[in-house]
Motif scaffolding. Structure first.
Motif, mmCIF file in Angstrom:
data_model
loop_
_atom_site.group_PDB
_atom_site.id
_atom_site.type_symbol
_atom_site.label_atom_id
_atom_site.label_comp_id
_atom_site.label_asym_id
_atom_site.label_seq_id
_atom_site.Cartn_x
_atom_site.Cartn_y
_atom_site.Cartn_z
ATOM 1 N N GLY A 289 0.788 -1.220 0.000
ATOM 2 C CA GLY A 289 0.000 0.000 0.000
ATOM 3 C C GLY A 289 0.815 1.262 0.000
ATOM 4 N N GLU A 290 2.110 1.146 -0.191
ATOM 5 C CA GLU A 290 2.991 2.322 -0.224
ATOM 6 C C GLU A 290 3.122 2.768 -1.676
ATOM 7 O OE1 GLU A 290 6.500 0.791 1.529
ATOM 8 O OE2 GLU A 290 5.651 0.663 3.555
ATOM 9 N N LEU A 291 2.097 3.448 -2.164
ATOM 10 C CA LEU A 291 1.995 3.756 -3.590
ATOM 11 C C LEU A 291 3.054 4.760 -4.035
ATOM 12 C CD1 LEU A 291 -1.891 3.951 -3.968
ATOM 13 C CD2 LEU A 291 -0.362 2.018 -4.390
ATOM 14 N N GLN A 292 3.364 5.730 -3.184
ATOM 15 C CA GLN A 292 4.355 6.726 -3.598
ATOM 16 C C GLN A 292 5.730 6.106 -3.745
ATOM 17 O OE1 GLN A 292 3.579 9.894 -4.497
ATOM 18 N NE2 GLN A 292 5.698 9.899 -5.219
ATOM 19 N N MET A 293 6.129 5.213 -2.843
ATOM 20 C CA MET A 293 7.421 4.533 -2.957
ATOM 21 C C MET A 293 7.444 3.618 -4.171
ATOM 22 S SD MET A 293 8.284 3.621 1.025
ATOM 23 C CE MET A 293 9.853 2.911 0.560
ATOM 24 N N ALA A 294 6.279 2.982 -4.442
ATOM 25 C CA ALA A 294 6.199 2.144 -5.628
ATOM 26 C C ALA A 294 6.393 2.984 -6.885
ATOM 27 C CB ALA A 294 4.858 1.425 -5.669
ATOM 28 N N SER A 295 5.760 4.162 -6.906
ATOM 29 C CA SER A 295 5.908 5.040 -8.064
ATOM 30 C C SER A 295 7.354 5.475 -8.253
ATOM 31 C CB SER A 295 5.000 6.265 -7.890
ATOM 32 O OG SER A 295 5.154 7.154 -8.963
ATOM 33 N N ASP A 296 8.053 5.754 -7.147
ATOM 34 C CA ASP A 296 9.461 6.140 -7.252
ATOM 35 C C ASP A 296 10.310 5.012 -7.833
ATOM 36 O OD1 ASP A 296 8.740 8.546 -6.136
ATOM 37 O OD2 ASP A 296 9.311 7.964 -4.093
ATOM 38 N N SER A 297 10.015 3.783 -7.424
ATOM 39 C CA SER A 297 10.777 2.641 -7.945
ATOM 40 C C SER A 297 10.565 2.485 -9.445
ATOM 41 C CB SER A 297 10.364 1.363 -7.208
ATOM 42 O OG SER A 297 10.634 1.462 -5.828
ATOM 43 N N PHE A 298 9.320 2.584 -9.884
ATOM 44 C CA PHE A 298 9.039 2.433 -11.319
ATOM 45 C C PHE A 298 9.642 3.595 -12.118
ATOM 46 C CE2 PHE A 298 5.210 -0.032 -9.745
ATOM 47 C CZ PHE A 298 5.760 -1.258 -10.027
ATOM 48 N N PRO B 161 7.345 -3.794 -18.292
ATOM 49 C CA PRO B 161 6.867 -4.044 -16.922
ATOM 50 C C PRO B 161 6.791 -2.774 -16.082
ATOM 51 C CG PRO B 161 8.531 -5.640 -17.555
ATOM 52 C CD PRO B 161 8.552 -4.570 -18.599
ATOM 53 N N ALA B 162 7.766 -1.867 -16.280
ATOM 54 C CA ALA B 162 7.729 -0.622 -15.494
ATOM 55 C C ALA B 162 6.536 0.240 -15.884
ATOM 56 C CB ALA B 162 9.032 0.150 -15.688
ATOM 57 N N LEU B 163 6.231 0.272 -17.182
ATOM 58 C CA LEU B 163 5.054 1.032 -17.622
ATOM 59 C C LEU B 163 3.772 0.462 -17.009
ATOM 60 C CD1 LEU B 163 5.942 1.613 -21.379
ATOM 61 C CD2 LEU B 163 5.718 3.373 -19.616
ATOM 62 N N SER C 69 -0.485 0.853 -12.977
ATOM 63 C CA SER C 69 -1.290 0.289 -11.885
ATOM 64 C C SER C 69 -1.225 1.166 -10.643
ATOM 65 C CB SER C 69 -0.810 -1.125 -11.572
ATOM 66 O OG SER C 69 0.510 -1.103 -11.054
ATOM 67 N N VAL C 70 -0.052 1.796 -10.406
ATOM 68 C CA VAL C 70 0.069 2.698 -9.259
ATOM 69 C C VAL C 70 -0.880 3.888 -9.404
ATOM 70 C CG1 VAL C 70 1.614 4.332 -8.104
ATOM 71 C CG2 VAL C 70 2.402 2.024 -8.643
ATOM 72 N N TYR C 71 -0.909 4.490 -10.568
ATOM 73 C CA TYR C 71 -1.820 5.624 -10.787
ATOM 74 C C TYR C 71 -3.278 5.190 -10.636
ATOM 75 C CZ TYR C 71 1.745 8.944 -12.354
ATOM 76 O OH TYR C 71 2.802 9.812 -12.396
ATOM 77 N N PHE C 72 -3.586 3.995 -11.124
ATOM 78 C CA PHE C 72 -4.963 3.513 -11.006
ATOM 79 C C PHE C 72 -5.360 3.346 -9.537
ATOM 80 C CE2 PHE C 72 -8.342 0.389 -10.927
ATOM 81 C CZ PHE C 72 -9.154 0.784 -11.984
ATOM 82 N N LEU C 73 -4.463 2.781 -8.743
ATOM 83 C CA LEU C 73 -4.751 2.608 -7.314
ATOM 84 C C LEU C 73 -4.802 3.945 -6.588
ATOM 85 C CD1 LEU C 73 -2.514 -0.513 -6.583
ATOM 86 C CD2 LEU C 73 -5.000 -0.438 -6.800
ATOM 87 N N MET C 74 -3.980 4.902 -7.022
ATOM 88 C CA MET C 74 -4.076 6.241 -6.440
ATOM 89 C C MET C 74 -5.448 6.863 -6.710
ATOM 90 S SD MET C 74 -0.365 8.017 -7.158
ATOM 91 C CE MET C 74 1.108 7.553 -6.228
ATOM 92 N N GLY C 75 -5.949 6.641 -7.899
ATOM 93 C CA GLY C 75 -7.293 7.135 -8.209
ATOM 94 C C GLY C 75 -8.351 6.484 -7.349
ATOM 95 N N GLU C 76 -8.157 5.192 -7.035
ATOM 96 C CA GLU C 76 -9.115 4.505 -6.159
ATOM 97 C C GLU C 76 -9.096 5.081 -4.749
ATOM 98 O OE1 GLU C 76 -11.117 1.424 -6.702
ATOM 99 O OE2 GLU C 76 -11.016 2.371 -8.671
ATOM 100 N N ALA C 77 -7.890 5.417 -4.282
ATOM 101 C CA ALA C 77 -7.760 5.893 -2.904
ATOM 102 C C ALA C 77 -8.047 7.376 -2.744
ATOM 103 C CB ALA C 77 -6.347 5.593 -2.390
#
Length: 1021
Positions: free
Chosen positions: A141-150, A162-164, A169-177
């Protein structure tokens, strides 16, 4: 057959290993791999094949051996394969962390982090490691750290597939939250752009990649494009279950018959392709729940629970199972599954429906605290959910927090002004505290139902009728009861079409042959169970308006249809008692006790009847005790026992004083320590305490108690307490306040007994007797004799009062001559004062009349002056019209006279003007130039005649408008010429004003000479 070949160390031989025949014990393969020092990519191939076959432990064993320190040391130069093994283990533990529960979840995430860190130490720039770390952060659930990694990967390679996908998917989950709608849409747009980039970077990607595009389209509200994307996925992969389920859900959301049918077909197809698709199983279970096939629902949900470890999907499955049992009435099982559904989710925002079901079950079991917590969880997600708010208000009401309940229901009405149920609940809560508001809310609920075209429930109309009944609004109450009952036998009874024998009193209360006869005649005798209470209340209303015949018919009809309705028997017994038919009343109560021998109301009523008889008053105590045991000591049974003890203390039999005091103390204890302890506002107990204090001669305490009870009883129509009026009058009598006692007796007699109770008349006569009002005493006793002619005690009392009156008359002392003269003088003085007062009043009235007459004259004068001013204005307008006529006249030649001649005539005209000025003032009241004369001017054809008429009235009209006449005659004004010469031309109106002012200035000089004394018609303007 796919196989791998492991080279034998030191030779050119190879060991063939068939991938589909891998041994169950991975140790054999590991021994070969270690002995031959096989390349690490073979370790990965064999481990992956174990994973595909579902042999998770063998998969883990091979990878953990391949990542051991010995392997790291031996294969130190091989970076990629070592990193691949470590990343594979990290991905594996990431997956386990997603599906497991805490604390296992945290342990798996910790292991995954360690493996990714080891891979980073081998090569910090390896993209697959950063992608794995990003996936781990997404799982945590650490979306910002995931985004930094990608982004680290994409900065090096913008087309890394895979990075794309990971960043999308990170942006999609951010929209959900995201809570804000605009920011949420922005995240979905970013996700859609990345999915498009991934598709352009790798056009031959699996069809499932397009699912991301479809879901983004759907979240952005582009439903048709989303549908097209899902259909494209099915074109590329007809067996794609996710696309089938998504299209099925979109069809179901149309809420149309065709859409629902297509959606269920797609769900069934997805189920056939993959019977363990949890999402499809849950939707199928939901469908079969609404069709009532609970057995199918249970089978599908059990399969869904066994095929998935995803918390949210399992929560949905438990919820379907719980509500299936809930609808079947198995409350306990439903509660367990609701609780299991709640435990599968971390927060209510994920899935809120099980909290509603759980709150309902907890409320059913009376666990108000837990139920309140569950519904508050619902409000965290949906703050304006009316059903949850109503449940919370109901909990507050059950917990005794009436104010909170009322406020919560008011909030519901503000959120949804059309929620009639909230208005009903609100009205019922306000019945005791605010009658007007309760009535308003109940009527609002009724109007809402009528506007919606729905049937108004009988219970609602019955409640409205009861409120009117409590306030004594019997006509309104009857209308509500009739509307609730509708058509039926009661309508025929009220209209007098049936039941005429009852009106003549020829039928007994217990005789049911009348209704059997109606059945034989074909008269419908239906009475729905939900109308029984309303019909009973209607009968009570008829009792209040003294129509006991029809009321008894209603009660008997209720007994005819529902023989176990005990309250109807008791009301018939009450009517019989009012008619002094005590034996019939006892029989009816006995019939009620045959139905329920422990009915407390029937036992108390029977005890009250027996208490009034000298033969059965002892057995009444037993009935009161039985009623107390049946109700576990309710206030009414305790009150009856207190009454019995008071009655026993005042029995006329000879008894020891100690026995009498014991009964009074017991009565006081029951009234004060038991009844009032349960109900602090019980008026009957307070009345009993007041009686006991009065018998102890504590008049002030007794009077205070009786006064409070009297005030409380006056505010309710259901409380008839003539006793407290009589008791209060007795206290006044004992204190010597005879006038107040008389008023209280009279009011009680008029209010409760319609001046027809001989006993109260006897009390009233005794008060007059003690007040030495012998004549009033005699009259009151004669009224009592008229009501009870066989009561010889009243006749004896009449004789005593007449004797006392005669004795008091004969015993009057004789007066002296001086006293007689003094009385006559005082009487004469009093008459003189009265005459003077009358004269003063007449003078005041005459003065007021005179002033009124002056005021009337003043108003008339003012109105007349206003009329005169209006007439003058009309005359001026008329002269203007005449002037215009003369100007436009063509057959009269214009004549201009010499200036000298005009100057010679100026003096004469000035004299005439001054004389005419006086006449003008005298004749202002005359309507010389009224509307009739104006009409004559208008109708005359020749302008010369107009001029002739004006010439004949030279004495009056010439001075009123001299300038007008000169202009009309075609002559010039010398003053006007002078003004023109001086360069100041004046209009006709200005010259007319000057002429008027000159005439008024001359008036004071001419008036004394012309008329020394004012005449009758000389009125000042």
């Amino acid at each position: 057959m796919a196989s791998v070949y492991i080279p034998v160390q030191g030779t050119e031989e190879e060991v063939q290993v068939a991938l589909d025949q891998l041994p169950h014990d991975a140790s054999d393969i590991l021994d070969i791999l270690k002995a031959e020092q096989a390349p690490l990519h073979l370790w990965l191939i064999i481990a992956r094949e174990y994973f595909k076959q579902g042999k998770i432990e063998q998969f883990r064993q091979i990878l953990e051996e391949g990542s051991g320190p010995e392997i790291d040391e031996y294969y130190a130069d091989v970076k990629y394969e070592r990193i691949a093994i470590l990343n594979a283990l990290g991905a594996f533990h990431t997956f386990l962390g997603k599906v497991e529960r805490a604390p296992q979840k945290e342990a798996h995430f910790k292991d995954a982090t360690q493996y990714y860190n080891r891979a980073s130490r081998i090569d910090e720039t390896e993209p697959s490691t950063w992608i794995g770390k990003g996936q781990l952060c997404v799982a945590k659930g650490e979306l910002q750290m995931a985004s930094d990694s990608f982004k680290i990967v994409l900065d090096e390679d913008g087309n890394n597939f895979p990075a794309l996908l990971g960043q999308a998917s990170v942006y999609f989950l951010m929209g959900e939250a995201e809570q804000q709608h605009k920011k949420s849409l922005e995240h979905y747009r970013n996700a859609l752009d990345l999915y498009k980039r991934a598709l352009r970077a790798y056009s031959n990607c699996p069809a499932a990649v397009r699912l991301g595009i479809a879901f983004c389209r759907y979240k952005l509200g582009q439903v048709e494009k989303a549908r097209q994307a899902f259909q494209r996925v099915l074109q590329l992969d007809p067996q794609n279950v996710d696309a089938l389920v998504a299209l099925a859900i979109m069809d179901l959301q149309t809420n149309e018959a065709g859409g629902i049918r297509r959606g269920m077909e797609k769900m069934k197809r997805a189920f056939e392709i993959y019977p363990y698709c949890t999402l499809a199983l849950n939707h199928l279970a939901n469908h079969y729940f609404f069709t009532g096939q609970h057995f199918v629902v249970e089978q599908l949900t059990e399969t869904a629970l066994s095929s998935s470890n995803h918390g949210l999907l399992k929560s949905h499955a438990y919820y379907n199972l719980a509500r299936s049992y809930h609808s079947k009435g198995d409350i306990e099982t439903a509660g367990r599954y609701y609780m299991a559904s709640v435990k599968e989710i971390s927060k209510p925002q994920d899935f809120v429906l099980p909290y509603i079901g759980l709150g309902q079950i907890q409320l059913k079991f009376g666990d108000f605290k837990s139920s309140l917590t569950s519904f508050e969880k619902v409000l965290e997600v949906h703050p304006e959910n009316c059903e949850s708010l109503k449940a919370i208000a109901h909990i507050h009401a059950k917990s005794g927090e009436t104010e909170k309940a009322i406020e919560t229901f008011k909030k519901v009405t503000r959120i949804d002004p059309k929620d009639h149920q909230a208005f009903v609940e609100l009205g019922e809560l306000l019945v005791e505290s605010d009658w007007a508001a309760a009535m308003e809310y109940l009527k609002t609920a009724r109007n809402l139902l009528k506007k919606a075209g729905e049937d108004v429930p009988v219970e609602l109309l019955n409640g409205i009728g009861l409120l009117h009944f409590e306030k004594g609004e019997f006509e309104m109450a009857e209308q509500s009861f009739k509307e609730a009952l509708g058509d039926g036998l009661w309508v025929l009874i009220i209209d007098g079409k049936v039941g005429s024998p009852m009106a003549n009193g020829s039928v007994q209360y217990k005789d049911q042959s009348f209704f059997h006869q109606l059945e034989e005649e074909g008269v419908p005798l239906e009475l729905h169970p939900n109308k029984v209470t309303t019909l009973f209340n209607y009968a009570r209303l008829l009792e209040e308006i003294h129509d006991s015949v029809r009321a008894s018919l209603f009660y008997r009809f209720i007994i005819f249809k529902y023989p176990d309705y005990i309250d109807a028997y008791l009301r018939l017994a009450a009517i019989a008692k009012q008619r002094n038919n005590v034996q019939l009343s006892i029989e009816l109560i006995g019939d009620a006790l045959k139905i329920d021998e422990k009915n407390p109301n029937a036992l108390s009523r029977l005890g009250s009847l027996e208490l009034q008889s000298d033969e059965t008053w002892l057995t009444a105590k037993e009935h009161f005790r039985n009623a107390k045991e049946a109700t576990k000591g309710d206030a009414y049974s305790l009150l009856q026992l207190g009454n019995w003890n008071y009655y026993a203390a005042n029995r006329p039999e000879k008894k020891a004083p100690k026995f009498e005091a014991t009964h009074r103390e017991k009565a006081m204890e029951l009234y004060q320590s038991q009844v009032l302890k349960q109900h602090h506002s019980n008026m009957f107990a307070a009345n009993g305490i007041g009686i006991l204090y009065a018998e102890k001669a504590k008049w002030d305490v007794a009077k205070e108690l009786f006064t409070q009870v009297h005030e409380a009883a006056s505010g309710s129509i259901f409380v008839h307490m003539p006793d407290v009026w009589i008791n209060l009058a007795h206290v006044y009598f004992a204190q010597g306040h005879f006038q107040q006692a008389v008023k209280m007796y009279q009011n009680c007699l008029r209010k409760f007994f319609y001046n027809t109770d001989a006993t109260i008349l006897l009390y009233l006569a005794r008060t007059h007797y003690e007040a030495e009002q012998w004549q009033d005493c005699r009259k009151t006793l004669l009224r009592a004799i008229h009501l009870a002619p066989s009561n010889y005690l009243l006749r004896f009392n009449v004789g005593v009062s007449m004797q006392k009156f005669s004795a008091s008359t004969l015993q009057k002392t004789k007066r002296t001559v001086e006293e007689v003269h003094r009385d006559a003088a005082e009487q004469a003085e009093q008459q003189n004062k009265q005459k003077m007062e009358v004269a003063r009043q007449i003078a005041l009235a005459e003065e007021a009349r005179r002033r009124a007459e002056e005021q009337r004259k003043f108003q008339l004068e003012r109105r007349r002056e206003e009329d005169e001013l209006k007439q003058i204005k009309q005359q001026e307008e008329h002269f203007e019209r005449v002037k215009e006529q003369w100007k436009t006249s063509s057959h009269i030649p214009g004549k201009r006279k010499d200036r000298s001649k005009n100057e010679d005539e100026e003096g004469g005209s000035e004299k005439r003007r001054r004389k005419g000025n006086k006449r003008r003032k005298d004749q202002k009241t005359k309507t010389q130039y009224g509307e009739d004369e104006e009409d004559e001017y208008r109708d005359e054809p020749e302008a010369e005649d107009d001029y002739a008429n004006l010439s004949r009235d030279d004495g009056d009209n010439s001075e009123r408008a001299p300038d007008h006449l000169l202009a009309a005659a075609g002559l010039e004004d010398s003053d006007a010429e002078d003004d023109m010469v001086r360069g100041h031309p004046q209009s006709a109106i200005e010259r007319k004003r000057r002429a008027w002012s000159e005439s008024e200035d001359d008036e004071p000089v001419q008036r004394p000479a012309a008329q020394p004394s004012p005449g009758a018609n000389d009125l000042s303007e």
